[in-house]
Design a protein around this motif. Structure first.
Motif, PDB file in Angstrom:
ATOM      1  N   GLN A  17       6.166   7.909  -3.190  1.00 46.53           N
ATOM      2  CA  GLN A  17       7.048   8.249  -2.088  1.00 46.53           C
ATOM      3  C   GLN A  17       7.910   7.071  -1.643  1.00 46.53           C
ATOM      4  O   GLN A  17       8.685   7.191  -0.702  1.00 46.53           O
ATOM      5  CB  GLN A  17       6.237   8.794  -0.912  1.00 46.53           C
ATOM      6  N   SER A  18       7.753   5.931  -2.285  1.00 42.86           N
ATOM      7  CA  SER A  18       8.584   4.739  -2.051  1.00 42.86           C
ATOM      8  C   SER A  18       8.518   4.218  -0.629  1.00 42.86           C
ATOM      9  O   SER A  18       9.512   3.753  -0.091  1.00 42.86           O
ATOM     10  CB  SER A  18      10.044   5.024  -2.436  1.00 42.86           C
ATOM     11  N   TYR A  19       7.347   4.332  -0.011  1.00 39.41           N
ATOM     12  CA  TYR A  19       7.174   3.660   1.272  1.00 39.41           C
ATOM     13  C   TYR A  19       5.794   3.043   1.340  1.00 39.41           C
ATOM     14  O   TYR A  19       4.874   3.458   0.669  1.00 39.41           O
ATOM     15  CB  TYR A  19       7.478   4.565   2.464  1.00 39.41           C
ATOM     16  N   ASP A  20       5.718   2.009   2.170  1.00 36.85           N
ATOM     17  CA  ASP A  20       4.547   1.152   2.271  1.00 36.85           C
ATOM     18  C   ASP A  20       3.854   1.416   3.605  1.00 36.85           C
ATOM     19  O   ASP A  20       4.505   1.425   4.646  1.00 36.85           O
ATOM     20  CB  ASP A  20       5.040  -0.298   2.200  1.00 36.85           C
ATOM     21  N   ILE A  21       2.547   1.642   3.574  1.00 35.44           N
ATOM     22  CA  ILE A  21       1.816   1.863   4.821  1.00 35.44           C
ATOM     23  C   ILE A  21       0.924   0.671   5.170  1.00 35.44           C
ATOM     24  O   ILE A  21       0.088   0.768   6.059  1.00 35.44           O
ATOM     25  CB  ILE A  21       0.999   3.170   4.795  1.00 35.44           C
ATOM     26  N   TYR A  22       1.124  -0.454   4.485  1.00 32.08           N
ATOM     27  CA  TYR A  22       0.370  -1.655   4.821  1.00 32.08           C
ATOM     28  C   TYR A  22       0.638  -2.004   6.285  1.00 32.08           C
ATOM     29  O   TYR A  22       1.778  -2.032   6.727  1.00 32.08           O
ATOM     30  CB  TYR A  22       0.771  -2.829   3.924  1.00 32.08           C
ATOM     31  N   GLY A  23      -0.407  -2.230   7.036  1.00 28.45           N
ATOM     32  CA  GLY A  23      -0.254  -2.567   8.444  1.00 28.45           C
ATOM     33  C   GLY A  23      -0.340  -1.364   9.370  1.00 28.45           C
ATOM     34  O   GLY A  23      -0.409  -1.523  10.579  1.00 28.45           O
ATOM     35  N   TYR A  24      -0.319  -0.145   8.816  1.00 31.20           N
ATOM     36  CA  TYR A  24      -0.488   1.036   9.663  1.00 31.20           C
ATOM     37  C   TYR A  24      -1.893   1.028  10.240  1.00 31.20           C
ATOM     38  O   TYR A  24      -2.848   0.652   9.557  1.00 31.20           O
ATOM     39  CB  TYR A  24      -0.352   2.323   8.845  1.00 31.20           C
ATOM     40  N   ASP A  25      -2.040   1.462  11.466  1.00 32.73           N
ATOM     41  CA  ASP A  25      -3.384   1.622  12.008  1.00 32.73           C
ATOM     42  C   ASP A  25      -3.949   2.968  11.540  1.00 32.73           C
ATOM     43  O   ASP A  25      -3.247   3.777  10.921  1.00 32.73           O
ATOM     44  CB  ASP A  25      -3.412   1.490  13.533  1.00 32.73           C
ATOM     45  N   ALA A  47       0.879  -1.171   0.000  1.00 35.40           N
ATOM     46  CA  ALA A  47       0.000   0.000   0.000  1.00 35.40           C
ATOM     47  C   ALA A  47       0.915   1.219   0.000  1.00 35.40           C
ATOM     48  O   ALA A  47       1.337   1.697   1.052  1.00 35.40           O
ATOM     49  CB  ALA A  47      -0.909  -0.015   1.224  1.00 35.40           C
ATOM     50  N   GLU A  48       1.251   1.708  -1.183  1.00 34.19           N
ATOM     51  CA  GLU A  48       2.236   2.781  -1.311  1.00 34.19           C
ATOM     52  C   GLU A  48       1.563   4.147  -1.365  1.00 34.19           C
ATOM     53  O   GLU A  48       0.475   4.302  -1.906  1.00 34.19           O
ATOM     54  CB  GLU A  48       3.099   2.569  -2.554  1.00 34.19           C
ATOM     55  N   VAL A  49       2.266   5.122  -0.824  1.00 35.18           N
ATOM     56  CA  VAL A  49       1.793   6.504  -0.802  1.00 35.18           C
ATOM     57  C   VAL A  49       2.310   7.227  -2.035  1.00 35.18           C
ATOM     58  O   VAL A  49       3.497   7.144  -2.369  1.00 35.18           O
ATOM     59  CB  VAL A  49       2.266   7.229   0.481  1.00 35.18           C
ATOM     60  N   PHE A  50       1.394   7.937  -2.696  1.00 33.60           N
ATOM     61  CA  PHE A  50       1.731   8.788  -3.831  1.00 33.60           C
ATOM     62  C   PHE A  50       1.234  10.198  -3.523  1.00 33.60           C
ATOM     63  O   PHE A  50       0.136  10.372  -2.985  1.00 33.60           O
ATOM     64  CB  PHE A  50       1.053   8.291  -5.116  1.00 33.60           C
ATOM     65  N   LEU A  51       2.032  11.178  -3.848  1.00 32.82           N
ATOM     66  CA  LEU A  51       1.630  12.574  -3.729  1.00 32.82           C
ATOM     67  C   LEU A  51       1.455  13.131  -5.134  1.00 32.82           C
ATOM     68  O   LEU A  51       1.551  12.411  -6.122  1.00 32.82           O
ATOM     69  CB  LEU A  51       2.665  13.367  -2.932  1.00 32.82           C
ATOM     70  N   ARG A  52       1.215  14.405  -5.239  1.00 33.01           N
ATOM     71  CA  ARG A  52       0.940  15.044  -6.532  1.00 33.01           C
ATOM     72  C   ARG A  52       2.005  14.730  -7.573  1.00 33.01           C
ATOM     73  O   ARG A  52       1.708  14.507  -8.730  1.00 33.01           O
ATOM     74  CB  ARG A  52       0.828  16.563  -6.321  1.00 33.01           C
TER      75      ARG A  52
END
Length: 140
Positions: A77-85, A68-73
């Protein structure tokens, strides 16, 4: 968050796009460049060292895993938020929004705020629909 942004004159839109496996928040205010925070499912082939000793054949596709990767405009952003609450995702979104607000504060007003024409994520037809006042011919 939407209500707080609305009170400040900002329009906040949350969109789910199941076709492209993504969800995003877009914040719009006047002529300022929009803020976009997107979470996108991105799949990758599992590396051989991540497999349990079995090898896939050329007839079978390689096993995959998702992030689950974060993208901005302006891109991933090359990081994964899978598992974040939920609170961690909200904190990450607010951190990115604060960086965006700082960018607006320190940027000169002469930057090219109409970014749709430069957005690699939009097709040409979507770009044209974002700026109906643009009547210039596009080179072929």
């Amino acid at each position: 968050m939407r209500k707080a942004l609305s009170n400040e004159g900002w329009l906040a839109i949350v969109e789910k796009d199941p076709h492209n496996n993504r969800v995003y928040l877009e914040v719009i205010k006047g002529e300022a460049i929009d803020f976009v925070y997107e979470i996108r499912l991105v799949t990758y082939d599992t590396p051989d060292y991540g497999l349990d000793g079995t090898h896939h054949s050329s007839e079978q596709p390689a096993p995959q895993y998702g992030r689950a990767e974060v993208f901005l405009r302006r891109g991933g952003q090359s990081y994964d938020i899978y598992g974040y609450d939920k609170q961690s995702i909200i904190r990450d979104l607010l951190d990115q929004f604060e960086k965006y607000l700082h960018f607006l504060h320190v940027s000169p007003s002469s930057l090219p705020w109409k970014m749709a024409e430069h957005d690699d994520l939009l097709s040409e037809s979507e770009q044209a629909s974002h700026d109906p006042s643009d009547t210039t011919e596009k080179p072929e």
